[in-house]
Enzyme design. Structure first.
Site, PDB file in Angstrom:
ATOM      1  N   TRP A 153       7.302   0.073   3.808  1.00 14.12           N
ATOM      2  CA  TRP A 153       7.781   0.792   2.611  1.00 14.12           C
ATOM      3  C   TRP A 153       9.185   1.318   2.821  1.00 14.12           C
ATOM      4  CZ3 TRP A 153       9.094   5.867   1.181  1.00 14.12           C
ATOM      5  CH2 TRP A 153       8.957   6.842   2.169  1.00 14.12           C
TER       6      TRP A 153
ATOM      7  N   ARG B 210       1.789   1.083  14.968  1.00 16.42           N
ATOM      8  CA  ARG B 210       1.489   0.877  13.562  1.00 16.42           C
ATOM      9  C   ARG B 210       1.937  -0.527  13.167  1.00 16.42           C
ATOM     10  NH1 ARG B 210       5.820   4.727  10.353  1.00 16.42           N
ATOM     11  NH2 ARG B 210       4.534   4.115   8.576  1.00 16.42           N
TER      12      ARG B 210
ATOM     13  N   TYR C 121       8.875  15.925   0.338  1.00 19.79           N
ATOM     14  CA  TYR C 121       8.629  17.210  -0.322  1.00 19.79           C
ATOM     15  C   TYR C 121       8.461  17.044  -1.816  1.00 19.79           C
ATOM     16  CZ  TYR C 121       9.104  19.181   4.176  1.00 19.79           C
ATOM     17  OH  TYR C 121       8.864  19.452   5.495  1.00 19.79           O
TER      18      TYR C 121
ATOM     19  N   HIS D  58      13.335  11.803   3.199  1.00 18.23           N
ATOM     20  CA  HIS D  58      12.692  13.053   3.569  1.00 18.23           C
ATOM     21  C   HIS D  58      12.581  14.056   2.437  1.00 18.23           C
ATOM     22  CE1 HIS D  58      10.217  14.868   6.529  1.00 18.23           C
ATOM     23  NE2 HIS D  58      10.512  15.967   5.882  1.00 18.23           N
TER      24      HIS D  58
ATOM     25  N   HIS E  14      15.044  13.020  11.685  1.00 20.26           N
ATOM     26  CA  HIS E  14      13.901  13.097  12.601  1.00 20.26           C
ATOM     27  C   HIS E  14      13.012  11.862  12.474  1.00 20.26           C
ATOM     28  CE1 HIS E  14      11.451  15.528   9.397  1.00 20.26           C
ATOM     29  NE2 HIS E  14      11.201  14.260   9.277  1.00 20.26           N
ATOM     30  N   HIS E  15      13.289  11.039  11.471  1.00 16.89           N
ATOM     31  CA  HIS E  15      12.609   9.747  11.413  1.00 16.89           C
ATOM     32  C   HIS E  15      13.260   8.734  12.352  1.00 16.89           C
ATOM     33  CE1 HIS E  15      10.186  10.757   7.834  1.00 16.89           C
ATOM     34  NE2 HIS E  15      11.216  11.492   7.506  1.00 16.89           N
TER      35      HIS E  15
ATOM     36  N   SER F 208      -1.358  26.864  -6.027  1.00 15.10           N
ATOM     37  CA  SER F 208      -0.989  28.240  -6.344  1.00 15.10           C
ATOM     38  C   SER F 208      -1.459  28.666  -7.731  1.00 15.10           C
ATOM     39  CB  SER F 208       0.528  28.430  -6.237  1.00 15.10           C
ATOM     40  OG  SER F 208       0.985  27.976  -5.000  1.00 15.10           O
TER      41      SER F 208
ATOM     42  N   GLU G 269      12.050  13.148  -0.357  1.00 17.00           N
ATOM     43  CA  GLU G 269      10.938  12.499  -1.060  1.00 17.00           C
ATOM     44  C   GLU G 269       9.579  13.035  -0.593  1.00 17.00           C
ATOM     45  OE1 GLU G 269      10.572  10.536  -3.499  1.00 17.00           O
ATOM     46  OE2 GLU G 269       8.617   9.588  -3.243  1.00 17.00           O
TER      47      GLU G 269
ATOM     48  N   SER H  17      13.755   5.762 -13.894  1.00 18.89           N
ATOM     49  CA  SER H  17      12.717   6.537 -14.573  1.00 18.89           C
ATOM     50  C   SER H  17      12.630   7.954 -14.016  1.00 18.89           C
ATOM     51  CB  SER H  17      11.384   5.824 -14.409  1.00 18.89           C
ATOM     52  OG  SER H  17      10.336   6.723 -14.561  1.00 18.89           O
ATOM     53  N   SER H  18      12.689   8.069 -12.689  1.00 16.28           N
ATOM     54  CA  SER H  18      12.557   9.397 -12.092  1.00 16.28           C
ATOM     55  C   SER H  18      13.738  10.283 -12.429  1.00 16.28           C
ATOM     56  CB  SER H  18      12.423   9.291 -10.576  1.00 16.28           C
ATOM     57  OG  SER H  18      11.185   8.722 -10.247  1.00 16.28           O
TER      58      SER H  18
ATOM     59  N   HIS I 147       0.843  -1.199   0.000  1.00 18.62           N
ATOM     60  CA  HIS I 147       0.000   0.000   0.000  1.00 18.62           C
ATOM     61  C   HIS I 147       0.878   1.249   0.000  1.00 18.62           C
ATOM     62  CE1 HIS I 147      -2.849   3.096   1.106  1.00 18.62           C
ATOM     63  NE2 HIS I 147      -2.189   3.323   2.228  1.00 18.62           N
TER      64      HIS I 147
ATOM     65  N   ASP J 122       7.521  21.132 -26.695  1.00 18.48           N
ATOM     66  CA  ASP J 122       7.632  19.798 -26.096  1.00 18.48           C
ATOM     67  C   ASP J 122       8.659  19.874 -24.977  1.00 18.48           C
ATOM     68  OD1 ASP J 122       7.653  17.014 -25.548  1.00 18.48           O
ATOM     69  OD2 ASP J 122       7.142  16.592 -27.625  1.00 18.48           O
TER      70      ASP J 122
END
Lengths: 563, 202
Positions: free
Chosen positions: A146, A466, A273, A269, A318-319, A284, A271, A185-186, A82, A111
């Site tokens: 994940w 969790r 954002y 992190h 912070h994670h 906006s 990621e 790809s990214s 998920h 293009d």
């Protein structure tokens, strides 16, 4: 090879169309940014339905204590997939799809800079996604969450006697290889965005006149370019550990499981954002058009985005407050995390000030945009709470975190995505989505989201961890879990309303015309849908609202405003 | 507007002003930047593990790696020679430059295989210790890049034999040269870290 006479060649062309001219071939062979954008979005929506189904199964299992719907192993696979599906196969391709479709139009280009690499990026996402999902066919979907913490992600054979828990199947290999593919790809997509936006803007469109969605896409592309290498490196080390017998993440052999966490979150992190900045950009664009005002504080929105981009590389640990970092590190990351709330809050104030005093038109798109502000604010505030280290000790890895991340990702990004779909759908298809159904969808979704995710705050404070596949009935969690599950199904209904709206609109929707919203930016200054070449003549830009200028030559921005 | 024809993606400026570097050049720069960050992450991982595990000493002589390093760094010279030649349309020097760059790259790879064989003989392997894991990860990943670079150069060489490149149309050569300089530059960092750092620490 025999040469053909001209007559023969003509007869040959008449006899059969080449594959690339057939309807399917036109889509498969395309390098047009608009077609690829649509393909990205449709693919992403498909995976949204897949990830949503996984979520519904998870919520069904948790609806009542001692649930018997899923086994623990299947549950692990479902919550892992998920998260992985929603982040890598829904939000990222969806936002890439929007960027692909809208950005070249917005900046007055014909293009993207590298059209064929663009197509390459799409096909890798599609096959990477199918590859990841195919793991279910083997009964070995990724099952370590994940973020796939070591040592959960290590093979038993490589773990040695010191490991606490290890897996034996292919599960994590599917994950690591899938992530590597999606990373390729990214990278292809984001360097395409960077070069397109920096080098292909219409004449007169300086950096300071770019639409804010383009700004945010540019920042996101930089974040991807500079953060994805971390998870790429981490995944390569993981595969080496699993298959070559190296020891990077094995504490017993001199490696360190925390290395995984550092590498993963120094991607993870930024990621976060990457998933929200393009949504900021969409909001906006939508708010000013439906408030009949220019955006309030353009410069602040743009540069607070840049500030977020830089700061997002300094907050990863912070994670990891609960893993026993040195005090100095905890203080640093708590501070940087609190700091990043500032540019984010700046944007919220800008958006509210944009609406304030405007002639607001509450279209479905506008309602999603306003809903976004409210939901994202809740997610932002409980996120800032998590930056407080002692509080984080208490609620880390509880449902409080689940609540936070869903308020920002669902209440935030998904609301913005639907706002964007209602806003740009007329441009893409030439037809207006049904407003009535859109508003039904909005209210159902708003109720569903809050019913699903608000109780999770309390569940977290009550100590529900969790990733547990079930819980005992005497812990006081029963009612809240049931509420949450009911909410999840209300969200599902709202999505079905959208699917219905989508089908009805494509068959018999109201014709949109080129500029249904009386909008400001260049994508509306061409036909709906645009021709393959986008613009007959490339427009020249003199302000931040070039299409507004064209429609209102007497009070054009470049005559009245200073920028 | 942009158009795709063969490998060459170019831009036609509809307003008649040429602006600086080509779009392809920018694309390659950002690609290399992203690659550099993968290396940065590997290097960070190497240092992280090195600091935790203390003094790492290679069980081999420094002679071969030093010679190898010299060959790799020197190979940037024929690469530049080839790149400078094709800008002037000089096909002969282009081929000579590409040939020698690829050859020197191949020699470096051969040297690396030789070095690995010796280390394996000393029971220094990726799975033996965490130092072995880290050493082969960093040098191996660089070796992989050299391999890709050599292939890149060989393909350019084959295409130059076919006469594909002209003074104006030769982005593949330019990209191969950029990539090669990058691979060289990274080796300086990797070499210092893996071979020289233990010497300083003694």
């Amino acid at each position: 090879m025999a040469t053909r006479t001209i007559g023969e060649s003509i007869r040959l062309t008449k006899r059969r169309k080449s594959f690339s001219e057939s309807y399917i071939g036109e889509w498969i062979m395309t390098i047009d940014h608009k077609k690829l954008g649509i393909m990205y979005m449709v693919t992403a929506f498909f995976f949204f339905l897949v990830g949503g189904t996984e979520a519904l199964l998870v919520r069904t299992q948790l609806a009542v204590p001692d649930g018997k719907v899923l086994t623990a192993e299947i549950y692990n696979q479902l919550f892992t997939m998920h998260g992985t599906t929603m982040i890598f196969l829904f939000v990222m391709p969806m936002l890439t799809g929007f960027g692909n479709y809208v950005v070249p139009l917005m900046i007055g280009a014909r293009d993207m800079a590298f059209p064929r690499m663009n197509a390459f990026g799409y096909w890798v996402v599609l096959f990477g996604g199918l590859f990841l999902s195919a793991s279910f066919l083997f009964g070995q979907a990724p099952n370590a969450g994940w973020f796939n913490y070591a040592p959960l992600n290590e093979l038993t054979t490589g773990c040695g006697a010191t490991a606490v828990s290890c897996t034996t199947g292919l599960n994590t290999d599917f994950w690591a290889l899938g992530i590597l593919m999606l990373g390729v790809s990214s990278i292809a997509g984001s360097l395409n965005f960077v070069v397109t936006i920096l080098k292909m803007r219409a004449p007169g469109m300086t950096i300071n006149r770019m639409p804010l969605f383009t700004w945010m896409t540019l920042i996101t592309a930089f974040l991807l370019l500079f953060s994805l290498p971390s998870v790429t490196a981490a995944s390569i080390l993981l595969l080496l550990d699993r298959h070559i017998g190296t020891h990077f993440y094995q504490a017993g052999a001199g490696g360190d499981p925390l290395l995984w966490q550092h590498l993963f979150w120094s991607f993870g992190h930024p990621e976060v954002y990457i998933l929200i900045l393009p949504a900021f950009g969409m909001i906006s664009e939508i708010l000013p058009v439906f408030s009949r005002k220019p955006i309030f504080g353009y410069t602040f929105i743009a540069w607070s985005g840049v500030a977020i981009g830089f700061l997002s590389f300094t907050v990863w640990a912070h994670h990891m407050f609960a893993v026993g970092l040195p005090m100095v590190a905890q203080a640093f990351f708590a501070t940087s995390t609190t700091l990043i709330a500032i540019p984010t809050a700046v944007k919220i104030f800008n958006w509210i000030a944009t609406i304030y005093g405007g002639k607001v038109r509450f279209t479905a798109s506008m309602m999603f945009a306003v809903g976004f502000i409210a939901m994202f604010l809740i997610g932002g505030l409980n996120g800032a709470a998590l930056a407080v280290v002692p509080f984080d000790y208490q609620v880390t890895d509880t449902y409080f975190v689940i609540s936070h991340l869903h308020y920002v990702l669902f209440g935030g990004t998904v609301f913005a995505v639907f706002g964007g779909i209602f806003y740009w759908f007329p441009k893409i298809s030439g037809r207006l989505l049904n407003e009535r159904l859109g508003k039904w969808q909005f209210w159902l979704m708003l109720v569903g989201v809050n019913l699903t995710f608000f109780p999770m705050h309390i569940l977290g404070l009550l100590g529900m961890p969790r990733r547990v596949y079930t819980y005992a009935g005497n812990l006081g969690w029963n009612e809240l879990n049931l509420l949450s599950t009911i909410g999840a199904f209300i969200i599902a209904v709202s999505i079905m309303v959208f699917v219905w709206n989508f089908i009805v609109t494509l068959r018999s929707g109201e014709k949109a015309g080129d500029d249904p919203w009386d909008a400001y930016t260049l994508e509306w200054d061409t036909s709906s849908p645009p021709k393959a070449y986008n613009f007959e003549v490339i427009p020249t830009v003199r302000s931040r609202r070039p299409f507004y200028d064209k429609k209102n030559p007497d009070i054009a921005d470049w005559k009245t405003a200073t920028h | 507007m942009s158009y795709a024809r063969g490998e060459q993606v170019g831009t036609i400026d509809e307003h008649g002003h040429e602006g600086g570097r080509s779009i392809n050049w920018w694309g390659m720069i950002f690609f290399i930047a992203s690659e550099a960050l993968i290396f940065a992450n590997f290097i960070a991982a190497y240092l992280y593990l090195e600091i935790r595990n203390g003094n790492w000493q290679l069980p081999s002589e420094l002679t071969y790696p030093l010679i190898n390093t010299g060959i790799l760094l020197a190979s940037s010279i024929p690469a530049r020679f080839a790149g400078a030649a094709i800008v002037k349309g000089n096909q002969r020097n282009l081929k000579i430059g590409l040939f020698f760059t690829a050859l020197m790259g191949a020699i470096f790879l051969g040297g690396q295989v030789y070095e690995y064989t010796g280390l394996f003989g000393n029971h220094f392997t990726p799975s033996a210790t965490i130092f072995g894991s880290s050493f082969f990860m960093l040098t191996g990943f660089h070796g992989l890049h050299v391999t890709v670079g050599v292939l890149f150069l060989v393909i350019c060489l084959l295409r130059s034999l076919r006469g594909d490149f002209t003074a104006k149309n030769h982005f593949a050569v330019q990209a191969a040269e950029m990539y090669w300089h990058f691979v060289d530059g990274v080796w300086i960092v990797v070499f210092s870290l893996v071979y020289l750092l233990p010497l300083i620490r003694g």
